[in-house]
Design an enzyme around this catalytic site. Structure first.
Site, short mmCIF file in Angstrom:
data_model
loop_
_atom_site.label_atom_id
_atom_site.label_comp_id
_atom_site.label_asym_id
_atom_site.label_seq_id
_atom_site.Cartn_x
_atom_site.Cartn_y
_atom_site.Cartn_z
N HIS A 84 0.73 -1.32 -0.04
CA HIS A 84 -0.01 -0.20 0.09
C HIS A 84 0.81 1.43 0.00
O HIS A 84 0.86 2.27 -0.72
CB HIS A 84 -0.98 0.00 1.08
CG HIS A 84 -1.94 1.32 1.40
ND1 HIS A 84 -2.24 1.62 2.51
CD2 HIS A 84 -2.41 1.90 0.40
CE1 HIS A 84 -3.08 2.52 2.39
NE2 HIS A 84 -3.26 2.80 0.96
N GLU A 87 2.55 1.94 -3.33
CA GLU A 87 1.39 2.46 -4.13
C GLU A 87 1.41 4.14 -4.01
O GLU A 87 1.26 4.95 -5.04
CB GLU A 87 0.03 1.97 -4.01
CG GLU A 87 -1.17 2.64 -4.79
CD GLU A 87 -2.41 3.05 -3.66
OE1 GLU A 87 -2.49 4.11 -3.43
OE2 GLU A 87 -2.85 2.17 -2.99
N HIS A 88 1.25 4.46 -2.79
CA HIS A 88 1.24 5.97 -2.48
C HIS A 88 2.65 6.51 -2.89
O HIS A 88 2.38 7.63 -3.53
CB HIS A 88 1.18 6.34 -1.02
CG HIS A 88 -0.31 6.01 -0.33
ND1 HIS A 88 -0.85 7.27 0.23
CD2 HIS A 88 -1.17 5.03 -0.37
CE1 HIS A 88 -1.87 6.94 0.55
NE2 HIS A 88 -2.19 5.62 0.21
ZN ZN Z 1 -4.21 4.92 0.49
#
Ligand code: ZN
Length: 857
Positions: A84, A87-88
């Site tokens: 996650h 992704e950021h």
């Molecule tokens: Zn997020």
């Protein structure tokens, strides 16, 4: 509820053999698609292994693109939330465009927006923008995958965004239960996927992990050509799009010099070496946790099923959802409701390549929460009955319905949604290009009763179940501290007792009707028909119907008849059930966000005859008995029946005469005989703030939420369609600038931005009926009539007059150690060493039945 999510399949070898033979072209004519779809498609493979689909939409003025990477939280390894976080970080600058806010700024200029999400086994990035900016947009987008900077200096502030995202999720009982049930699983399925400051900064620092290096290593292991799929949708030709994808994504390395993980090893890594994440040692467990006094008690029953994503053409989950949610007589819901045990039953599923999780969620009544064993007996009794039934016919009729729905699916208006769904479906090796759209739309065309029976017999049994019970009676000492703080203050401008009475009792009637329609319309709904009846102080009663042309008259008549009669025929028991469901919904703040609570206060102040949920709840709970509620509701609704003014809009596959017939019959049945003048109708204006600032400060009412919120509302009476367009443009400009500075640059909050709330009647309301008009075309028609900068500035001047309403929500003081899912107390499941957001080490104690019996002693 959990939503159906997708998963990687086991058939990895098909993928490899397809890429080994080089580029495979597949043109539209072999792709199964809805009749109304006027797009053309081309599926192909780049030399670096990236599979791509280009979509030509000749009438589009916008374009969209997406990229799905075969990596997700199951690949986190020993840093929870790493996928996650990656992704950021991927969005924050590439070699060619190094500035972190560069992409946001570009998309703002191009009238677009982008986003991304991380699932268990997929990370998906997507954006849409003006068609003219498409080539440059795609070039910039590809940079995130070919040469991302992953600058360690940006990591600290971006961790705050991830942390805030996690904290936003935590107050919801549904999210807590989902995490806790998952945490029982062995292997990566059970680990904490979102990430927090603890898991992404504090703990790695303690272990001496260099997060900058870890990010780069993660990217090299998983972000490479043979783990990616790309899609584009634009008005330019398929050949040009293929060329553009080749030019931009062609430079992504196929395997990062062999560092990139081979997809053949995915299953071993993602299963953590376990045959099944639930092997009998971690099922038959009970999790007991609290809801606040104002929320519904909830009972969740989950089952681990084998991975079913690769049999997507059979769609066992929608078949199970039908069986579990069916509201007609003889179904689970009807039998539970007959005994007044539940107010709703829902089915959801989470999918992954190691296991699917089925979840049945039941909102309990007061009686149900005191007799959980009875509810469970009914549920398991129903599952037993299903095992003995012949489900062939049901399944076949669901499949027929699914085919009709697929054939007549409307063209979607959500271009970036279309783009990311295409990349996701394309990333599953078991989905051939010809079935790409069937997979996107969830077409069920190969019913497999044997598989369904196996799931019911082998996996949905009491011993294989895990159960969570969220209970008002649950007591834990740490809860007491959270109830402190001054109560919400909601000052009123217009306070009108009679209007409060009408609003409250009409909302009650909405629930009584909903209850009656649930059973009356159960069969029609199964054929894809929907009828919704809602009451709001702004619009009065709104009826919304969708159905195939043949069923429409029947649907509308049945609903009109119920509306005209249920207020006289509803008995005390159904009113009392509706009253308790409505009160529970009115008092349930925990499923919202701080900013929504602030918005509710702003609306209660700035809209005439709007009431805060607490005011409605106070009025309704002041009714002395179900008998009194029934009598008052009957009186209020009977008065309204004499004063109905009707506006109707019909569109779709009905001709003018058929439309008129349906509407006339509807008006006749509900008795619109003395229509009001439009000026007297329920639609009404905003309450004037009269040129003054109003400021409200209140505690964030959401338990365990450490976030606060600030909301500033400028009031702007509706003046006409042109102003609607101007305001819409202005709000987008303001939104982007707030988002860029507050969210991206300063990381001050996970939710930042501005939007326009319009009061009816207004153009966007009509235009948002996408079946009838294309909102975009309508806006464009006005824009091309000449919106000048001077017009916008004039509108802006009116907008920034000196009358604004500000609402600030303050987070309550919460003890520092109480910041994760453990806060508020969870019974029987013991969390790991510290009650933080970590879910590792969760373990449970006794078998379910014993625990539940103990609860009721
Ligand atoms: Zn997020």
């Amino acid at each position: 509820m959990m939503r159906l999510t997708v998963t990687v399949s086991l058939l990895v070898c098909c993928w490899l053999s397809a890429t080994a033979v080089g580029s495979v072209d597949q043109e539209t004519d072999v792709i199964k698609r809805p009749r109304l779809d006027d797009r053309t498609y081309r599926v192909f493979t780049l030399a670096n292994g990236i599979r791509a689909v280009a979509v030509n939409d000749p009438s589009a003025t916008r374009a969209a693109y997406a990229c799905a990477v075969n990596v997700g939280s199951h690949d986190d390894g020993d840093i929870d939330g790493l996928a996650h976080f990656s992704e950021h970080m991927a969005f924050l600058g590439s070699a060619a465009y190094p500035k972190p806010s560069e992409d946001d700024e570009f998309l703002t200029r191009a009238g677009g927006q982008g986003n991304a999400f991380t699932d268990k086994e997929r990370t998906v990035f997507f954006a849409q923008l003006e068609a003219t900016a498409f080539p440059e947009g795609l070039q910039r987008f590809a940079g995130f995958f070919a040469s991302p900077l992953l600058d360690a200096r940006e990591a600290h502030s971006e961790v705050q965004a991830v942390d805030s995202e996690h904290k936003k999720n935590m107050p919801s009982v549904d999210a807590q239960v989902e995490y806790l049930l998952m945490s029982l699983a062995s292997g990566p399925l059970g680990h904490f996927a979102t990430g927090s400051v603890d898991t992404l900064e504090t703990e790695p620092a303690q272990r001496g992990v260099d997060m900058g290096a870890a990010l780069k290593r993660f990217h090299s292991r998983f972000y490479c050509g043979h783990r990616m799929t790309v899609s584009t949708i634009s008005p330019i030709s398929l050949a040009e799009q293929q060329q553009l994808i080749n030019d931009t994504f062609g430079v992504v390395s196929p395997t990062n010099e062999g560092i990139c993980e081979n997809t053949q090893d995915d299953f071993t890594r993602r299963s953590g070496g376990y045959d099944s994440p639930f092997d009998g040692t971690n099922t038959n467990q009970l999790i007991h946790l609290p809801v606040t006094e104002n929320e519904h008690p909830l009972l969740f029953v989950s089952f681990a099923l084998p991975p079913l994503r690769e049999v997507s053409s059979s769609q066992p989950h929608p078949a199970l959802r039908y069986l579990m949610e069916h509201k007609g007589r003889g179904g689970l819901f009807a039998s539970l409701r007959e005994e007044d045990l539940v107010s709703s039953v829902e089915y959801g599923a989470e999918q992954s390549s190691v296991a699917d999780m089925a979840l049945i969620r039941m909102e309990l009544t007061g009686k149900g929460s005191k007799d959980v064993p009875r509810v469970l007996d009914r549920l398991f009794g129903y599952l037993n009955a299903l095992r003995e039934s012949d489900l062939n016919e049901v399944y076949a009729s669901l499949a027929r319905m699914s085919s009709v729905d697929f054939a007549w699916t409307d063209k979607s208006t959500d271009m970036s949604g279309d783009a990311w769904r295409l990349t996701e479906s394309l990333s599953y090796p078991h989905v051939p290009p010809s079935d790409l759209l069937a997979d996107v739309h969830g077409l069920m065309d190969v019913p497999d009763t044997e598989l369904l029976m196996d799931v019911l017999h082998t996996h949905m049994t009491p011993e294989k179940a895990n159960i969570a019970f969220a209970d008002r009676e649950f007591r834990c000492d740490s809860l007491a501290a959270l109830h402190d703080g001054p109560p919400l203050q909601t000052p009123k401008i217009d306070s009108d007792e009679a209007a409060l009475r009408v609003s409250s009792l009409s909302r009650l009637y909405e629930y009584v009707l909903g209850d009656a329609l649930d059973i009356d319309l159960a069969d029609l709904r199964q054929c894809g028909a929907t009828a919704r009846v809602t009451y709001s102080h702004q619009r009065g009663w709104t009826f919304r119907f969708t159905a195939y042309a043949l069923q429409m008259p029947h649907l509308v008549n049945a609903t009109a008849k119920a509306f005209a009669t249920a207020h006289t025929t509803a008995g005390d028991s159904s009113v009392s059930r509706a009253l308790s469901a409505l009160l529970s919904d009115l008092r349930d703040v925990n499923t919202g966000l701080a900013v929504q609570s602030a918005g509710e206060i702003a609306e209660a102040i700035s809209v005439r005859q709007a009431f805060h949920r607490s005011e409605l709840a106070a009025f309704l709970s002041g009714l002395s008995s179900a008998g009194e509620a029934t009598q008052q509701m009957h009186q209020t609704i009977a008065q309204q029946m004499d004063r109905l003014y009707l506006e109707a809009l019909s569109c779709g596959n009905l001709n003018e005469a058929e439309s008129a017939d349906v509407i006339t019959a509807f008006a006749h049945t509900i008795g619109v005989s003395h229509p009001l003048a439009p000026a007297d109708a329920a639609e009404l204006a905003v309450a004037q703030l009269r040129g003054q600032h109003i400021r409200v400060e209140a505690w964030n009412p959401i338990q365990n939420d450490v976030n606060g919120a600030s909301l500033l509302v400028y009031q702007y009476p509706y003046l006409g369609i042109e102003e609607g367009v101007h305001l819409s443009i202005l709000s987008q400009l303001v939104h982007q600038s707030l988002y860029d500075t507050l969210r991206t640059q300063s990381q001050l909050g996970y939710i930042a931005g501005a939007h326009l709330v319009t009061r009816p009647p207004h153009w966007s309301e009509i235009a948002s009926h996408s079946y009838c008009f294309r909102r975009h075309d309508l806006a464009l028609a006005y824009l091309t009539n000449g919106v000048e900068l001077a017009d916008l500035l004039a509108t802006y001047k009116i907008l920034t007059r000196d009358d604004a309403l500000g609402v600030k929500m303050h987070p309550r003081q919460i003890p520092a150690h109480d910041s994760g899912i453990g806060s508020g107390g969870v019974g029987l499941v013991r969390l790991g060493a510290s009650p933080s957001s970590k879910l590792r080490g969760a373990s449970s104690a006794l078998p379910v039945r014993q625990q539940i019996d103990a609860l009721h002693k």
